[in-house]
Design a protein around this motif. Structure first.
Motif, mmCIF file in Angstrom:
data_model
loop_
_atom_site.group_PDB
_atom_site.id
_atom_site.type_symbol
_atom_site.label_atom_id
_atom_site.label_comp_id
_atom_site.label_asym_id
_atom_site.label_seq_id
_atom_site.Cartn_x
_atom_site.Cartn_y
_atom_site.Cartn_z
ATOM 1 N N TRP A 65 -21.259 -2.778 26.614
ATOM 2 C CA TRP A 65 -19.663 -2.867 26.133
ATOM 3 C C TRP A 65 -19.665 -2.752 24.514
ATOM 4 C CZ3 TRP A 65 -18.458 -6.159 22.272
ATOM 5 C CH2 TRP A 65 -19.421 -7.398 22.130
ATOM 6 N N LEU A 162 -11.818 -5.456 36.614
ATOM 7 C CA LEU A 162 -12.753 -5.711 35.582
ATOM 8 C C LEU A 162 -13.369 -4.366 34.853
ATOM 9 C CD1 LEU A 162 -15.252 -8.258 37.294
ATOM 10 C CD2 LEU A 162 -13.727 -8.668 35.723
ATOM 11 N N ARG A 163 -13.429 -3.432 35.509
ATOM 12 C CA ARG A 163 -13.867 -1.915 34.701
ATOM 13 C C ARG A 163 -12.975 -1.567 33.912
ATOM 14 N NH1 ARG A 163 -15.475 -0.571 40.249
ATOM 15 N NH2 ARG A 163 -17.727 -0.993 40.508
ATOM 16 N N VAL A 166 -13.031 -4.182 30.383
ATOM 17 C CA VAL A 166 -14.376 -4.197 29.743
ATOM 18 C C VAL A 166 -14.580 -2.877 29.015
ATOM 19 C CG1 VAL A 166 -16.873 -4.649 29.768
ATOM 20 C CG2 VAL A 166 -15.338 -6.081 31.200
ATOM 21 N N GLY A 169 -16.677 -0.141 30.917
ATOM 22 C CA GLY A 169 -16.679 -0.710 32.407
ATOM 23 C C GLY A 169 -16.440 0.367 33.383
ATOM 24 N N LEU A 177 -22.081 -4.812 35.735
ATOM 25 C CA LEU A 177 -20.683 -5.135 35.466
ATOM 26 C C LEU A 177 -20.268 -6.611 35.353
ATOM 27 C CD1 LEU A 177 -17.544 -4.170 35.091
ATOM 28 C CD2 LEU A 177 -17.272 -4.137 37.450
ATOM 29 N N LEU A 178 -20.717 -7.357 36.255
ATOM 30 C CA LEU A 178 -20.563 -8.597 36.003
ATOM 31 C C LEU A 178 -21.124 -9.428 34.825
ATOM 32 C CD1 LEU A 178 -20.917 -10.216 39.650
ATOM 33 C CD2 LEU A 178 -19.011 -9.499 38.350
ATOM 34 N N GLU A 180 -22.127 -7.770 32.057
ATOM 35 C CA GLU A 180 -21.468 -7.343 30.655
ATOM 36 C C GLU A 180 -20.140 -7.908 30.761
ATOM 37 O OE1 GLU A 180 -22.318 -4.965 28.406
ATOM 38 O OE2 GLU A 180 -24.346 -4.303 29.447
ATOM 39 N N THR A 181 -19.396 -8.228 31.646
ATOM 40 C CA THR A 181 -18.010 -9.106 31.649
ATOM 41 C C THR A 181 -18.292 -10.242 30.943
ATOM 42 O OG1 THR A 181 -17.346 -7.620 33.633
ATOM 43 C CG2 THR A 181 -16.156 -9.593 33.099
ATOM 44 N N TYR A 184 -19.112 -9.974 27.306
ATOM 45 C CA TYR A 184 -17.942 -9.566 26.666
ATOM 46 C C TYR A 184 -17.002 -10.737 26.321
ATOM 47 C CZ TYR A 184 -14.032 -6.815 25.445
ATOM 48 O OH TYR A 184 -12.611 -6.138 24.754
ATOM 49 N N VAL A 185 -16.903 -11.657 27.525
ATOM 50 C CA VAL A 185 -15.654 -12.773 27.590
ATOM 51 C C VAL A 185 -16.139 -13.729 26.435
ATOM 52 C CG1 VAL A 185 -14.998 -14.517 28.900
ATOM 53 C CG2 VAL A 185 -14.733 -12.459 29.725
#
Length: 207
Positions: A65, A162-163, A166, A169, A177-178, A180-181, A184-185
């Protein structure tokens, strides 16, 4: 994921440097351009700090990300001068190259999706799913298949959301993905907290 305290320290140091460069470059800017410069400075500082605050074994590899976020800003020609001031010439060239790669990859995905839709594959896949659900036997078999299909659609829809949120994404799948999310959060939360602290400090000095 990086240690929050280490990341916050690295983020604050990089943010102050980035805002200083933005301040020097924004003397001839209008209000909207200055706002965009602050946003760019904050995003780039967050991305750079996320790499520097990672464990030593992963310090040389930034998160997906973070690379995508910097590349997104580098894709806009109007950001070149400020990015060169913040990242240096070599850093900017790497980000610009990544932006070109992302643009080409996105174009290829659009072409593949168009071919898939035009070939009727989407309709055939939907019809086969419906036939499978209908022909899976009487009683509860069909309802179980329908429930599983609905659950899969819900998961796919939420992953698609989500994609879209992010940076980068669209190229991530599953656990990556989870992960990186989540990272990022956490970084976004720290970004908001630090910017609020800077705003409060500025108000106290002005008051």
């Amino acid at each position: 994921m990086h240690a929050p305290r280490k990341f916050k320290k690295a983020f604050m140091a990089q943010l102050l440097l980035s805002l200083r460069e933005a301040g020097q470059a924004s003397k001839s800017m209008g209000l909207r351009e200055r706002r965009d410069a602050v946003r760019l400075s904050s995003d780039v500082a967050m991305a750079l700090a996320s790499a520097r605050a990672r464990p030593s074994a992963a310090a040389l590899r930034s998160t997906a990300w973070a690379r995508a976020l910097v590349a997104r800003h580098a894709a806009e020609q109007r950001n070149e001068a400020l990015l060169r001031r913040i990242m240096g010439g070599a850093g900017y060239e790497m980000a610009a190259a990544a932006a070109r790669v992302r643009k080409e990859a996105r174009s290829r995905r659009i072409v593949r999706r168009s071919h898939w839709v035009c070939s009727g594959a989407a309709g055939r896949k939907r019809r086969s799913s419906l036939q499978l659900a209908a022909g899976s036997g009487g009683g509860g078999g069909g309802s179980r298949c329908s429930a599983m299909a609905a659950a899969r659609r819900m998961v796919r829809a939420r992953l698609q959301v989500l994609r879209s949120l992010v940076p980068g994404g669209e190229a991530m799948r599953g656990l990556s993905l989870l992960s990186e999310t989540l990272d990022y959060v956490v970084c976004l939360k720290t970004q908001v907290e630090l910017l609020q602290c800077l705003c409060k400090g500025s108000r106290s000095q002005l008051g």
